[in-house]
Design a protein around this motif. Structure first.
Motif, short mmCIF file in Angstrom:
data_model
loop_
_atom_site.label_atom_id
_atom_site.label_comp_id
_atom_site.label_asym_id
_atom_site.label_seq_id
_atom_site.Cartn_x
_atom_site.Cartn_y
_atom_site.Cartn_z
N THR A 45 0.79 -1.22 0.00
CA THR A 45 0.00 0.00 0.00
C THR A 45 0.82 1.27 0.00
N ARG A 46 2.07 1.21 0.37
CA ARG A 46 2.88 2.41 0.48
C ARG A 46 4.18 2.23 -0.29
N PRO A 47 4.63 3.27 -1.00
CA PRO A 47 5.88 3.15 -1.74
C PRO A 47 7.09 3.02 -0.84
N VAL A 48 7.03 3.53 0.37
CA VAL A 48 8.13 3.50 1.33
C VAL A 48 7.52 3.19 2.69
N PHE A 49 8.29 2.54 3.56
CA PHE A 49 7.79 2.28 4.90
C PHE A 49 7.63 3.59 5.63
N LEU A 58 3.64 13.78 8.16
CA LEU A 58 3.14 14.02 6.80
C LEU A 58 1.74 14.60 6.84
N SER A 59 0.90 14.12 7.75
CA SER A 59 -0.46 14.66 7.89
C SER A 59 -0.40 16.13 8.30
N ALA A 96 4.38 20.15 -3.95
CA ALA A 96 4.77 19.74 -2.59
C ALA A 96 3.72 18.78 -2.01
N LEU A 97 2.46 19.06 -2.23
CA LEU A 97 1.40 18.17 -1.74
C LEU A 97 1.48 16.81 -2.42
N ALA A 98 1.75 16.79 -3.71
CA ALA A 98 1.88 15.52 -4.44
C ALA A 98 3.04 14.70 -3.87
N GLU A 99 4.14 15.37 -3.53
CA GLU A 99 5.29 14.66 -2.93
C GLU A 99 4.92 14.08 -1.57
N ILE A 100 4.19 14.84 -0.77
CA ILE A 100 3.75 14.34 0.54
C ILE A 100 2.88 13.11 0.35
N CYS A 101 1.94 13.18 -0.58
CA CYS A 101 1.03 12.04 -0.83
C CYS A 101 1.80 10.82 -1.32
N HIS A 102 2.79 11.05 -2.16
CA HIS A 102 3.60 9.93 -2.66
C HIS A 102 4.39 9.28 -1.53
N GLN A 103 5.01 10.11 -0.68
CA GLN A 103 5.79 9.58 0.43
C GLN A 103 4.93 8.75 1.37
N ALA A 104 3.70 9.20 1.60
CA ALA A 104 2.83 8.51 2.55
C ALA A 104 2.02 7.39 1.91
N GLY A 105 1.96 7.35 0.59
CA GLY A 105 1.17 6.33 -0.09
C GLY A 105 -0.32 6.65 -0.11
N GLY A 110 -3.67 12.00 -3.38
CA GLY A 110 -2.79 12.36 -4.49
C GLY A 110 -3.58 12.62 -5.77
N THR A 111 -4.62 11.83 -6.00
CA THR A 111 -5.47 12.06 -7.17
C THR A 111 -6.21 13.39 -7.03
#
Length: 177
Positions: A45-49, A58-59, A96-105, A110-111
């Motif tokens: 579910t997440r790209p990174v732990f 991140l929230s 920046a928001l897209a990066e946060i969403c990517h980091q958190a999965g 993100g959409t």
């Protein structure tokens, strides 16, 4: 507000953003040795732990960015020049928001950010109803983030995204048209 994250309200959004950045940096250094392979359930579910502490940071970063966007949108509604500047500056916030969403999965959030970014490129800053649509999308990002905190809200998040896409399409036209 019912669509906001359950986070303590920071009186100074800039201070909250800086605090969130510091927390993110601190969290990434302390957990650098852990990977998604260490936790197979998270790998799907997440790209990174992401630990709970990192997810909280991140929230907070997401909430701080959204608060800044909302405050700047309020100023943009008062002056056409501010509205034009807002649209350009908000694109940086979307990255920046897209990066946060990517980091958190956070896929749904993100959409939603991608939809906001697309909308910002197509709005006419002098049109009040376009700025209202941007405000709606910013508020919806809070709700989308909330839907990702509970597994039983996935369908609600997907329905919200469909509704937002229809609203953007109705107001600004289809992108492929």
């Amino acid at each position: 507000m019912t669509n906001r994250l359950d986070l303590p309200v920071e009186s100074n959004p800039l201070r909250a953003l800086e605090k969130a950045r510091a927390d993110l940096a601190r969290g990434s250094h302390s957990d650098a040795g852990q990977t998604a392979e260490d936790h197979p359930a998270d790998a799907e579910t997440r790209p990174v732990f992401v630990t709970e502490m990192q997810e909280q940071a991140l929230s907070e970063a997401l909430a701080a960015r959204l608060d800044l966007l909302r405050a700047r949108l309020t100023a943009a509604r008062e002056d056409p020049v501010s509205a034009l500047l807002f649209c350009g500056d908000a694109e940086q916030d979307c990255r920046a928001l897209a990066e946060i969403c990517h980091q958190a999965g956070w896929k749904m959030t993100g959409t939603g950010v991608a939809l906001l970014s697309d909308c910002l490129r197509r709005v006419v800053p002098a049109e009040e109803h376009h700025l209202e649509l941007v405000g709606l999308l910013i508020d919806a990002l809070y709700a989308l983030r909330r839907t990702e905190t509970r597994a039983d809200m996935t369908q609600a998040g997907e329905e919200l995204l469909r509704g937002l896409q229809l609203a953007v399409g109705r107001e600004l036209g289809r992108m492929d048209a």
